[in-house]
Write an enzyme that holds these catalytic residues in place. Structure first.
Site, short mmCIF file in Angstrom:
data_model
loop_
_atom_site.label_atom_id
_atom_site.label_comp_id
_atom_site.label_asym_id
_atom_site.label_seq_id
_atom_site.Cartn_x
_atom_site.Cartn_y
_atom_site.Cartn_z
N CYS A 1 0.83 -1.22 0.00
CA CYS A 1 0.00 0.00 0.00
C CYS A 1 0.85 1.26 0.00
O CYS A 1 0.84 2.04 -0.93
CB CYS A 1 -0.89 0.04 1.24
SG CYS A 1 -1.83 -1.43 1.49
N1 SAJ Z 1 6.69 2.32 8.59
C1 SAJ Z 1 7.72 3.11 9.11
N2 SAJ Z 1 7.43 3.98 10.10
C2 SAJ Z 1 6.15 4.12 10.59
C3 SAJ Z 1 5.12 3.32 10.04
C4 SAJ Z 1 5.42 2.42 9.05
O1 SAJ Z 1 8.86 3.01 8.69
O2 SAJ Z 1 5.96 4.93 11.49
C5 SAJ Z 1 7.00 1.39 7.50
C6 SAJ Z 1 6.69 -0.04 7.86
O3 SAJ Z 1 7.81 -0.65 8.46
C7 SAJ Z 1 6.37 -0.64 6.49
C8 SAJ Z 1 5.75 0.51 5.73
O4 SAJ Z 1 6.14 1.70 6.41
O5 SAJ Z 1 7.57 -1.04 5.84
C9 SAJ Z 1 4.22 0.44 5.70
O6 SAJ Z 1 3.80 0.24 7.02
P1 SAJ Z 1 2.23 0.46 7.47
O7 SAJ Z 1 2.21 0.44 8.96
O8 SAJ Z 1 1.66 1.62 6.79
O9 SAJ Z 1 1.57 -0.90 7.05
P2 SAJ Z 1 0.85 -1.37 5.74
O10 SAJ Z 1 1.65 -1.25 4.51
O11 SAJ Z 1 0.33 -2.71 6.08
O12 SAJ Z 1 -0.32 -0.31 5.58
C10 SAJ Z 1 -1.64 -0.72 5.80
C11 SAJ Z 1 -2.50 0.36 5.21
N3 SAJ Z 1 -3.83 -0.15 5.13
C12 SAJ Z 1 -4.52 0.02 3.96
O13 SAJ Z 1 -4.07 0.58 3.01
C13 SAJ Z 1 -5.89 -0.54 3.93
C14 SAJ Z 1 -2.45 1.62 6.04
O14 SAJ Z 1 -3.47 2.53 5.61
C15 SAJ Z 1 -2.68 1.31 7.50
O15 SAJ Z 1 -2.60 2.52 8.25
C16 SAJ Z 1 -1.61 0.33 7.96
O16 SAJ Z 1 -1.83 -0.87 7.22
C17 SAJ Z 1 -1.72 0.06 9.45
O17 SAJ Z 1 -1.97 1.03 10.19
O18 SAJ Z 1 -1.46 -1.08 9.83
#
Ligand code: SAJ
Length: 441
Positions: free
Chosen positions: A280
């Protein structure tokens, strides 16, 4: 006497209310399969189509391949009650009254949007199309996709949207593996082509969802999802840039974030890391910037965040070489262990994983690199099968540096601290642990 024009919308509304509508779902992945379960639970008959024979075979054996759906549900609905039919053939949808499209929207190699899965789904759907159907697109995509690739395509067949067929867009918000927020309780945004389309889509989702938010157009619904994830990518980019700045200034960014987080309003913590992965966050903002360019609008925040986040693996490498340098070692020839190859903690997904990018960069520098990941026993890298090592004392002490690239919960970090020579913690799993072995991002 003039024959009364058939009112498809009333017929469909009544079928949905009575749960008599047959609901087709195109794409039985982490979005489509949980959606099928929730609709089956409230009494609908589901016609699930997926091009993957493997997925269809698995479902027909009563086996789930999605963490959020268990085998019992599959056996109940697919095998025993048979209220979910599955097939790799679109002919199954000839009987459908509603079709939800939940197919992937990846990026091409050129980092441009790849909506080919949506296009092929609609091309096939046109082949089995009949008037009176409601089509809801859920796949994340740029504003304009629903109108251009669904409404126009079917109107070219001589049908009128809002009269002979109905179209809405409702972005998927599934967070795989999230025990708290699921398909059943994540609020749903719905945008539709006409008021009649909106009413039908609302009726469908409100059979299993309480919290539905209606917007005025499909474009608003398409844009809402992209704003959600661009917000994340840009804020992660901000904190990653702050991390590089704090490193230059000799300030511990993790303490700074913790302190800022004490503010009870107006602040939301994001954390630095080796970059961003998943299906995403790295992709969705590029869908938006791609579309904006067609309006001669260059979204600098997205470009900047993509640049900063995309360069974090290299930043990790430059910091790692500084750590090795302290012991008069170079990356070339050093033994490096990566703790975690998944794209984020506690998932078994390696897509776009920054840890994997760090792995590749280390190989390019002729480091001897291994990985340990309790959730990913092996992965393929340039045609080779790479297997996770086992985390034992005699193994850990072989490495010049252990890099924490994914902060999985179930790793014995105490064991690593005891036996590692040096630790580079990019995820702050050693929060509050004082040891001169540990260097933080
Ligand atoms: N990440 C960071 N720092 C942060 C947060 C994330 O480096 O503060 C990195 C993570 O390690 C990862 C990437 O960013 O590599 C994405 O992380 P994410 O927490 O956004 O997880 P995703 O990719 O599973 O995003 C999904 C998304 N859901 C949908 O699109 C329906 C996002 O909108 C959600 O907010 C997220 O899950 C969630 O909160 O778990």
């Amino acid at each position: 006497m003039r024959k009364k024009k058939r009112d498809y919308s009333q017929e469909l509304l009544s079928k949905i209310k009575k749960r008599k509508a047959k609901v087709g779902i195109i794409g039985l992945g982490y979005v489509g399969l949980p959606l099928a379960m929730e609709l089956a639970k409230v009494g609908f008959h589901i016609l699930g189509v997926d091009v993957s024979q493997e997925k269809i075979r698995s479902l027909k054996k009563g086996k789930s391949y999605i963490t959020d759906v268990n085998n019992d549900e599959i056996r109940k609905f697919v095998l025993r009650e048979r209220c979910i039919q599955v097939s790799s053939s679109y002919n199954l949808l000839r009987k459908a009254d509603v079709v939800c499209v939940t197919v992937p929207t990846p990026l091409k190699k050129t980092k441009d949007p790849d909506i080919s899965f949506i296009v092929s789904a609609i091309t096939e759907l046109k082949r089995v199309f009949h008037p009176g159907i409601l089509i809801v697109l859920e796949s994340t995509t740029y504003p304009g996709t629903t109108r251009e690739f669904i409404v126009s395509e079917i109107e070219r067949m001589g049908y009128k949207a809002g009269k002979d067929f109905f179209v809405a867009y409702s972005p998927e918000r599934v967070d795989p593996g999230n025990p708290r927020f699921t398909t059943k309780n994540i609020p749903k945004v719905i945008g539709a082509i006409t008021e009649t389309c909106r009413k039908l889509a609302y009726e469908l989702y409100s059979t299993f969802l309480k919290n539905i938010h209606i917007v005025e157009t499909v474009e608003e619904a398409e844009m809402a999802k992209l704003l959600e994830n661009t917000f994340r990518a840009v804020n992660i980019g901000l904190v990653n840039e702050m991390t590089i700045m704090c490193e230059r200034m000799g300030i511990n960014i993790w303490n700074v974030i913790e302190a800022a987080s004490t503010k009870p309003f107006g602040f939301m913590p994001f954390y630095p890391g080796p970059g961003i992965g998943g299906h995403c966050i790295p992709l969705d903002p590029l869908y938006l910037s791609y579309r904006a360019k067609m309006y001669n609008f260059y979204n600098r925040f997205i470009e900047l965040a993509t640049d900063i986040n995309g360069n974090m693996p290299r930043f990790v490498l430059s910091k790692l070489s500084q750590i090795l340098n302290r012991d008069k070692k170079s990356l070339n020839g050093s033994r490096i262990l990566l703790l975690g190859i998944a794209y984020k903690a506690n998932v078994n997904d390696i897509r776009e994983s920054p840890s994997r990018e760090v792995y590749r960069l280390l190989l390019n520098e002729n480091a001897i690199v291994d990985y340990y990941d309790p959730l990913i026993p092996e992965f393929r890298e340039s045609g080779k099968r790479i297997k996770s090592i086992s985390l034992k004392p005699e193994v850990i002490r072989k490495y010049d540096c252990v890099v924490v690239t994914t902060g999985h919960s179930d790793v014995d970090y105490k064991l690593v601290l005891k036996y590692a020579w040096s630790i580079f913690d990019t995820r702050n799993v050693y929060k509050g642990v004082n040891s001169d072995k540990i260097t933080r991002l």
